[in-house]
Write an enzyme that holds these catalytic residues in place. Sequence first.
Site, short mmCIF file in Angstrom:
data_model
loop_
_atom_site.label_atom_id
_atom_site.label_comp_id
_atom_site.label_asym_id
_atom_site.label_seq_id
_atom_site.Cartn_x
_atom_site.Cartn_y
_atom_site.Cartn_z
N CYS A 68 0.89 -1.31 -0.05
CA CYS A 68 -0.03 0.09 0.03
C CYS A 68 1.01 1.24 -0.02
O CYS A 68 2.01 1.15 0.35
CB CYS A 68 -0.93 -0.03 1.16
SG CYS A 68 -0.01 -0.03 2.74
N HIS A 105 5.40 -5.95 8.53
CA HIS A 105 5.49 -7.43 9.09
C HIS A 105 5.45 -8.45 7.87
O HIS A 105 4.55 -9.29 7.31
CB HIS A 105 4.17 -7.51 9.84
CG HIS A 105 4.07 -6.98 11.25
ND1 HIS A 105 2.68 -6.43 11.46
CD2 HIS A 105 4.77 -6.85 11.99
CE1 HIS A 105 3.04 -6.10 12.67
NE2 HIS A 105 4.21 -6.11 13.25
N CYS A 121 -8.35 2.39 5.99
CA CYS A 121 -7.83 2.79 5.05
C CYS A 121 -8.18 2.67 3.60
O CYS A 121 -8.87 1.31 3.45
CB CYS A 121 -6.17 2.30 4.97
SG CYS A 121 -5.22 3.06 3.38
N GLU A 173 0.53 -0.37 15.35
CA GLU A 173 -0.36 0.78 14.98
C GLU A 173 -1.36 0.96 16.24
O GLU A 173 -1.53 2.40 16.80
CB GLU A 173 -1.31 0.36 13.90
CG GLU A 173 -2.11 1.70 13.43
CD GLU A 173 -3.09 1.36 12.29
OE1 GLU A 173 -4.03 2.01 12.21
OE2 GLU A 173 -2.69 0.61 11.52
N HIS A 178 -1.35 -4.75 18.61
CA HIS A 178 -0.68 -4.43 17.17
C HIS A 178 0.11 -3.26 17.24
O HIS A 178 -0.67 -2.19 17.93
CB HIS A 178 -1.88 -4.26 16.08
CG HIS A 178 -1.27 -4.23 14.81
ND1 HIS A 178 -0.81 -2.96 14.18
CD2 HIS A 178 -1.04 -4.91 13.57
CE1 HIS A 178 -0.34 -3.14 13.02
NE2 HIS A 178 -0.76 -4.30 12.75
N ASN A 211 -3.05 -6.91 7.92
CA ASN A 211 -3.55 -6.64 6.55
C ASN A 211 -3.70 -7.98 5.94
O ASN A 211 -4.98 -8.46 5.48
CB ASN A 211 -2.80 -6.02 5.79
CG ASN A 211 -3.25 -4.61 5.39
OD1 ASN A 211 -4.51 -4.22 5.53
ND2 ASN A 211 -2.24 -3.51 5.38
N HIS A 215 3.75 1.74 11.08
CA HIS A 215 2.55 1.85 11.88
C HIS A 215 2.33 2.94 12.80
O HIS A 215 1.29 3.30 13.55
CB HIS A 215 2.82 0.45 12.90
CG HIS A 215 2.88 -0.88 11.87
ND1 HIS A 215 4.14 -1.46 11.93
CD2 HIS A 215 1.98 -1.50 11.34
CE1 HIS A 215 3.83 -2.51 11.22
NE2 HIS A 215 2.61 -2.46 10.59
N CYS A 235 2.73 6.09 8.45
CA CYS A 235 1.86 6.29 7.16
C CYS A 235 1.06 7.73 7.40
O CYS A 235 0.22 7.54 8.29
CB CYS A 235 0.80 4.85 7.01
SG CYS A 235 -0.48 5.25 5.90
N THR A 247 -6.50 1.19 11.02
CA THR A 247 -6.57 1.15 9.55
C THR A 247 -6.68 0.11 8.91
O THR A 247 -7.33 -0.03 7.64
CB THR A 247 -5.42 2.02 8.83
OG1 THR A 247 -4.26 1.30 9.25
CG2 THR A 247 -5.47 3.51 9.57
#
Length: 246
Positions: free
Chosen positions: A12, A41, A193, A129, A127, A223, A76, A99, A165
Amino acid sequence: MKVRLARYAGFCMGVRRAMELVLAQAHQSGAKVYTYGPLIHNPQVLELLAGKGIQVLKEMPPPGSVAGGTVIIRAHGVPPEDKARLKQAGFDSIVEGTCPRVIRVQAIIGRAAKKGADVVIVGDASHPEVVGLLGHARGRGQVVSRPGQVAGLPELKNVVAVAQTTQTGENFAAVVEALQQRFGPVEVHETICEATHRRQDEVRSLASEVDGIVVVGGRASGNTRRLAEVAGESGRPVFSVETEEE
């Protein structure tokens, strides 16, 4: 056998940007280059970066313990206090690799917390993020990953809901509904996102046209896991792989 490649396969924008920043630093700078935690990751990408001399900081260095060099904040994001501690550690330069879409969520959380609102982050608590997002909530943040966890939240007022996201839209909507049922009006920010939406929508579309789905990516990636979950909802066989050998 016919193989169809998804139109939106690949990195992305946020991950691509972070990779470009790291590689540019490695090529242009004679100093040591670090990433604070794994950049993404994906073990194969991390191996490639290690081959270029880019080191991963697994722990926060003590104040004054680093003799220069550049550290890149991963895609993240991190809590604000981590950036301050990296400066204190002694790095010459700290490069923001977060990001932009994650930065937007951080800003929403920061504004809400400043106004005294209680922020609920829908995501995976462990996580990176989400850990970073929680750090912007000024102690007024809660994390839930599914609707059933809403009942376990403390009493909240002026609730603001945001999503990690990479969440699925269905899960976020279900958690928001549970929040509204318990707390009444909720200020909702749909922060998933666009790239995540596109990939998940494309997997749903492809699933109706193929006999099986192969999801390629790091197994530790949120993701990748969610794409496999979305693919599995179709009832088609789903195979998660990291490497060509698999």
